[in-house]
Each structure stands twice: as structure tokens, then as C-alpha cells.
Design a protein around this motif. Structure first.
Motif: not given
Length: 112
Positions: A43, A47, A70, A96
Motif C-alpha cells: 500500500n 498502490r 485494493n 479488502s
């Protein structure tokens, strides 16, 4: 110290989510902690790149494409973490969402 507590609480959230969802399997709390660490790293690094590359489609879908990102992060984490298995894209998407809800509740309770 706050990162370690957040990591432990996310590990608990992963275990709780795996009990709720039949399509998500975690072999134990150790695997859940490793998953929490891998998710934090993914993340933080992957991400933002995916979000930046998909700005047009995210804008068109009014932000709903972020749910797909996600789920892709969850599937990537599945490939990295031993002892963690998701039975498909739909289960990754649901996982998620559930994980986000549980961690949001934990954040509200702990005041983070």
C-alpha cells in the motif's frame, strides 16, 4: 511504536476477516502478521503508482475503481505471503472491503 501496534491490530483484523469469509484462508496469526506487513509495504509503494496510472478510469467510475485496485493488492499479497490464500478475485474484493471496515473500526476505537 504506533506502527507495531497498528500492525498487530491489522493482523487481528485479518484473522477476524478470515473467520467471517469462507473464501479467505489464513494458516495462523503469524501468517496474518506477515500479511499485514506485506499489505503495508504494498500500500505504501505499489498502490500509489496504480492509483496514479488509473486516474482517468477512477474519475469516470467516481472512485469505485479503487476497490479493484485494493483487490489486486490483496491478490498480489496472496502470491507473496505463504499461509494466505484467497479463492478468487471476488473474495479478494470482499476481503479488502471487510478488512477496511474492521481496521476503520479499530482506528476509531484506538483514536488513530
Amino acid at each position: 511504536m504506533g506502527f507495531i501496534i497498528k500492525l498487530l491490530l491489522t493482523g487481528v483484523a485479518v484473522v477476524l476477516s478470515s473467520y467471517i469469509l469462507p473464501g479467505v484462508h489464513v494458516s495462523g496469526f503469524g501468517s496474518a502478521l506477515i500479511l499485514a506487513l506485506v499489505l503495508a509495504i504494498l500500500n505504501a509503494i505499489i498502490r500509489p503508482i496504480l492509483v496514479l496510472l488509473t486516474i482517468p478510469i477512477t474519475f469516470i467510475t467516481l472512485g469505485l475503481f479503487l476497490l479493484i485496485i485494493n483487490a489486486l493488492i490483496i491478490l498480489l499479497a496472496e502470491a507473496i505471503v505463504p499461509g494466505f490464500q484467497v479463492d478468487g478475485f471476488l473474495w479478494a474484493l470482499i476481503f479488502s472491503i471487510i478488512l477496511s471496515i474492521i481496521t476503520a473500526i479499530i482506528d476509531l476505537i484506538t483514536g488513530r
